[in-house]
Design a protein around this motif. Sequence first.
Motif, PDB file in Angstrom:
ATOM      1  N   VAL A  12      62.403 -72.749  53.270  1.00 25.55           N
ATOM      2  CA  VAL A  12      62.163 -73.379  54.573  1.00 25.55           C
ATOM      3  C   VAL A  12      60.939 -74.288  54.509  1.00 25.55           C
ATOM      4  CG1 VAL A  12      61.471 -72.941  56.964  1.00 25.55           C
ATOM      5  CG2 VAL A  12      63.324 -71.621  55.940  1.00 25.55           C
ATOM      6  N   ALA A  13      59.867 -73.794  53.882  1.00 24.69           N
ATOM      7  CA  ALA A  13      58.660 -74.611  53.750  1.00 24.69           C
ATOM      8  C   ALA A  13      58.948 -75.876  52.938  1.00 24.69           C
ATOM      9  CB  ALA A  13      57.547 -73.800  53.084  1.00 24.69           C
ATOM     10  N   ALA A  14      59.729 -75.741  51.862  1.00 23.01           N
ATOM     11  CA  ALA A  14      60.068 -76.909  51.048  1.00 23.01           C
ATOM     12  C   ALA A  14      60.926 -77.899  51.830  1.00 23.01           C
ATOM     13  CB  ALA A  14      60.799 -76.458  49.784  1.00 23.01           C
ATOM     14  N   ALA A  15      61.904 -77.391  52.585  1.00 24.61           N
ATOM     15  CA  ALA A  15      62.780 -78.268  53.366  1.00 24.61           C
ATOM     16  C   ALA A  15      62.005 -79.024  54.439  1.00 24.61           C
ATOM     17  CB  ALA A  15      63.910 -77.454  54.000  1.00 24.61           C
ATOM     18  N   VAL A  16      61.103 -78.323  55.121  1.00 21.21           N
ATOM     19  CA  VAL A  16      60.296 -78.981  56.156  1.00 21.21           C
ATOM     20  C   VAL A  16      59.411 -80.052  55.532  1.00 21.21           C
ATOM     21  CG1 VAL A  16      58.429 -78.630  57.821  1.00 21.21           C
ATOM     22  CG2 VAL A  16      60.340 -77.020  57.729  1.00 21.21           C
ATOM     23  N   SER A  17      58.810 -79.745  54.386  1.00 21.02           N
ATOM     24  CA  SER A  17      57.958 -80.724  53.705  1.00 21.02           C
ATOM     25  C   SER A  17      58.759 -81.942  53.258  1.00 21.02           C
ATOM     26  CB  SER A  17      57.277 -80.078  52.493  1.00 21.02           C
ATOM     27  OG  SER A  17      56.480 -78.975  52.882  1.00 21.02           O
ATOM     28  N   ILE A  18      59.960 -81.700  52.739  1.00 24.03           N
ATOM     29  CA  ILE A  18      60.807 -82.813  52.286  1.00 24.03           C
ATOM     30  C   ILE A  18      61.216 -83.691  53.454  1.00 24.03           C
ATOM     31  CG2 ILE A  18      63.091 -83.348  51.350  1.00 24.03           C
ATOM     32  CD1 ILE A  18      62.751 -80.862  49.554  1.00 24.03           C
ATOM     33  N   LEU A 179      69.368 -83.700  47.338  1.00 26.69           N
ATOM     34  CA  LEU A 179      68.987 -83.468  45.939  1.00 26.69           C
ATOM     35  C   LEU A 179      67.649 -82.739  45.848  1.00 26.69           C
ATOM     36  CD1 LEU A 179      70.010 -86.881  44.333  1.00 26.69           C
ATOM     37  CD2 LEU A 179      71.212 -84.700  44.187  1.00 26.69           C
ATOM     38  N   LEU A 180      66.694 -83.087  46.701  1.00 25.76           N
ATOM     39  CA  LEU A 180      65.390 -82.435  46.662  1.00 25.76           C
ATOM     40  C   LEU A 180      65.470 -80.982  47.133  1.00 25.76           C
ATOM     41  CD1 LEU A 180      63.031 -85.283  47.965  1.00 25.76           C
ATOM     42  CD2 LEU A 180      63.268 -84.423  45.631  1.00 25.76           C
ATOM     43  N   VAL A 181      66.293 -80.721  48.139  1.00 27.88           N
ATOM     44  CA  VAL A 181      66.468 -79.335  48.592  1.00 27.88           C
ATOM     45  C   VAL A 181      67.117 -78.502  47.487  1.00 27.88           C
ATOM     46  CG1 VAL A 181      67.691 -77.853  50.225  1.00 27.88           C
ATOM     47  CG2 VAL A 181      66.501 -79.884  51.045  1.00 27.88           C
ATOM     48  N   ALA A 182      68.125 -79.073  46.804  1.00 28.45           N
ATOM     49  CA  ALA A 182      68.761 -78.358  45.690  1.00 28.45           C
ATOM     50  C   ALA A 182      67.748 -78.101  44.572  1.00 28.45           C
ATOM     51  CB  ALA A 182      69.943 -79.166  45.161  1.00 28.45           C
ATOM     52  N   ALA A 183      66.907 -79.095  44.292  1.00 27.27           N
ATOM     53  CA  ALA A 183      65.881 -78.906  43.269  1.00 27.27           C
ATOM     54  C   ALA A 183      64.882 -77.832  43.696  1.00 27.27           C
ATOM     55  CB  ALA A 183      65.156 -80.231  43.010  1.00 27.27           C
ATOM     56  N   SER A 184      64.571 -77.777  44.989  1.00 23.19           N
ATOM     57  CA  SER A 184      63.657 -76.741  45.490  1.00 23.19           C
ATOM     58  C   SER A 184      64.271 -75.354  45.345  1.00 23.19           C
ATOM     59  CB  SER A 184      63.317 -77.012  46.960  1.00 23.19           C
ATOM     60  OG  SER A 184      62.642 -78.247  47.102  1.00 23.19           O
ATOM     61  N   TRP A 185      65.582 -75.268  45.579  1.00 23.55           N
ATOM     62  CA  TRP A 185      66.274 -73.975  45.409  1.00 23.55           C
ATOM     63  C   TRP A 185      66.131 -73.484  43.967  1.00 23.55           C
ATOM     64  CZ3 TRP A 185      69.265 -70.784  48.617  1.00 23.55           C
ATOM     65  CH2 TRP A 185      70.011 -69.809  47.967  1.00 23.55           C
ATOM     66  N   VAL A 186      66.359 -74.389  43.016  1.00 25.54           N
ATOM     67  CA  VAL A 186      66.218 -74.020  41.606  1.00 25.54           C
ATOM     68  C   VAL A 186      64.770 -73.669  41.295  1.00 25.54           C
ATOM     69  CG1 VAL A 186      66.440 -74.866  39.239  1.00 25.54           C
ATOM     70  CG2 VAL A 186      68.187 -75.437  40.933  1.00 25.54           C
TER      71      VAL A 186
END
Length: 239
Positions: A12-18, A179-186
């Motif tokens: 969630v933090a990564a998605a909000v930042s992206i 793509l960035l959210v997928a990269a954050s998941w990994v």
Amino acid sequence: MNSGSLRFRLLVAAAVSILAALALAAAGLAWLFERHVERWLDAELEIQLNQLVAGLRASSTGLIESGNAPADPRFSAPLSGLYWQVRIEPGGQVLRSRSLWDYELKLPSLEVDDRLHHSRLTGPGGSTLYVLQRRVRLPQGLGGGTAQAAVGLDAGELRAAVWRFAGALVPFLFLICVLLVAASWVQVGVGLRPLDAMRKALGDIRSGRRRRLGSGFPKEVQPLANEIDSLLDARDAQV
């Protein structure tokens, strides 16, 4: 994955930042595109303004007329969105394009410095115009006064160009976001892998397959492993 999960919180933090970063990037790119369009527009309007000033001449009646008005057909179409106007001082004679019809632009007073000035003025029908203007001194053959010349374009065309650019930009930004959210998941999965390894090692200790966690963990996790091993040593000493 529930809201109490560390993985969930990190994602969630990564998605909000992206999303925040992409929104800022979109606004910045739209602003840069608008500045680029304005510079291009300035170059086009300056050509027409120079042509307008150079075409001023004295008529047979002693008044000044525009003998070489800009050739763009929009200047001849009423309320087309592209206009020019010249005000002669002293005397207050006003020359204007047919596109202005019976409307007179309220141009701000300028010094006679032959420099270009930008402004946004109210045009026909309450529209907002992007205006390029200058005030020049006329030669003695034209009375020796000054001419304040201006060429303006409906600012709505500029806004429309920016919105078209933003509309074309959105799909690409959406793809980048996915793509960035997928990269954050990994990335989150790789980052949490040492904790999963520690959990399995603790299971082995409970089942008797190993005695201590030992080393081999990342330096951020190793202090926790050392504390757990110290706790196990203290328990064995108490026993």
